[in-house]
Design a protein around this motif. Structure first.
Motif, PDB file in Angstrom:
ATOM      1  N   SER A  59      40.167   0.365  69.417  1.00  0.00           N
ATOM      2  CA  SER A  59      39.272   0.190  68.391  1.00  0.00           C
ATOM      3  C   SER A  59      40.149   0.068  67.097  1.00  0.00           C
ATOM      4  O   SER A  59      39.859  -0.078  66.132  1.00  0.00           O
ATOM      5  CB  SER A  59      38.426   1.460  68.058  1.00  0.00           C
ATOM      6  N   ARG A  60      41.431   0.722  67.108  1.00  0.00           N
ATOM      7  CA  ARG A  60      42.343   0.855  65.900  1.00  0.00           C
ATOM      8  C   ARG A  60      41.729   1.677  64.717  1.00  0.00           C
ATOM      9  O   ARG A  60      42.319   1.653  63.879  1.00  0.00           O
ATOM     10  CB  ARG A  60      42.592  -0.557  65.347  1.00  0.00           C
ATOM     11  N   ASP A  61      40.724   2.521  65.230  1.00  0.00           N
ATOM     12  CA  ASP A  61      40.258   3.460  64.103  1.00  0.00           C
ATOM     13  C   ASP A  61      40.402   4.565  64.676  1.00  0.00           C
ATOM     14  O   ASP A  61      39.699   5.552  65.269  1.00  0.00           O
ATOM     15  CB  ASP A  61      38.693   3.089  64.050  1.00  0.00           C
ATOM     16  N   VAL A  62      41.747   5.060  64.999  1.00  0.00           N
ATOM     17  CA  VAL A  62      42.100   6.410  65.563  1.00  0.00           C
ATOM     18  C   VAL A  62      41.492   7.588  65.004  1.00  0.00           C
ATOM     19  O   VAL A  62      41.119   8.636  65.864  1.00  0.00           O
ATOM     20  CB  VAL A  62      43.675   6.213  66.077  1.00  0.00           C
ATOM     21  N   TRP A  63      41.595   7.767  63.609  1.00  0.00           N
ATOM     22  CA  TRP A  63      41.544   8.933  62.846  1.00  0.00           C
ATOM     23  C   TRP A  63      39.664   9.109  63.448  1.00  0.00           C
ATOM     24  O   TRP A  63      39.426  10.494  63.434  1.00  0.00           O
ATOM     25  CB  TRP A  63      41.511   8.928  61.637  1.00  0.00           C
TER      26      TRP A  63
END
Length: 197
Positions: A59-63
């Motif tokens: 997703s590259r939205d790890v946070w």
């Protein structure tokens, strides 16, 4: 900041791997009496967590994924510990969930990150439940009892123990599905006999 999120996700997965290894190690020892299905559950949820981590990375939205993992872990931990600190954990999970919903940036892959993080977070307390299930008899601590899984299979149980003047202990515990006897010489377990009913 993104590297910190990746590091936190790796910490979650490392804790999960350590818990799975400990569960498998304890499964072969009668003193822990872990049933086969407990090990199967631990392996299955660990595999689900790995799939969840892959979704978070993709997703590259790890946070957002890490946030969802923390919220899910606190929620499951709170439900499992409802009779002790469970309400505190559930309140903390709710507060972090609101913060995650209002503060995290919306993006096209956020749902993927949240779903993956939730899978990782749900897995950790479930594997910890089996990994941290202590031995039935702890001679050094002077305690004996049943583990979580024995409690699920037995509606009632009783135990008795005697300690001699030298500090040596022996005892017996019974439940609907088990019976065991043990003997301690000081801090060392010298006899343990478990029988399934």
């Amino acid at each position: 900041m993104r590297h910190a999120a990746h590091a936190l996700l790796v910490v979650f997965l490392a804790a999960l791997a350590a818990g799975l290894a400990l569960t498998i190690d304890h499964a072969g020892e009668a003193i822990y009496n872990l049933p086969g299905y407990a090990v199967g559950i631990a392996i299955a949820v660990a595999a689900i967590a790995v799939a969840g981590a892959a979704l978070v990375w993709r997703s590259r939205d790890v946070w957002s994924g890490v946030g969802a993992a923390v919220v899910a872990a606190l929620t499951v931990g709170g439900l499992l510990a409802i009779l002790s600190i469970g309400l505190v954990l559930l309140a903390l999970a709710a507060a972090l969930g609101v913060l995650l919903a209002t503060r995290a940036p919306a993006g096209p892959r956020r749902g993927l990150a949240l779903a993956g993080g939730a899978l990782v977070g749900v897995a950790l307390p479930l594997v910890a439940l089996t990994a941290l299930s202590g031995p039935l008899v702890d001679c050094a601590g002077g305690s004996s009892g049943e583990n979580f899984f024995m409690g699920l299979e037995s509606s009632s149980g009783s135990s008795s123990a005697t300690v001699d003047v030298d500090g040596n202990a022996s005892g017996r515990a019974t439940g609907d599905s088990y019976e065991y006897e043990y003997e301690c010489r000081g801090d060392r377990l010298v006899r343990f006999d478990l029988r399934e009913r």
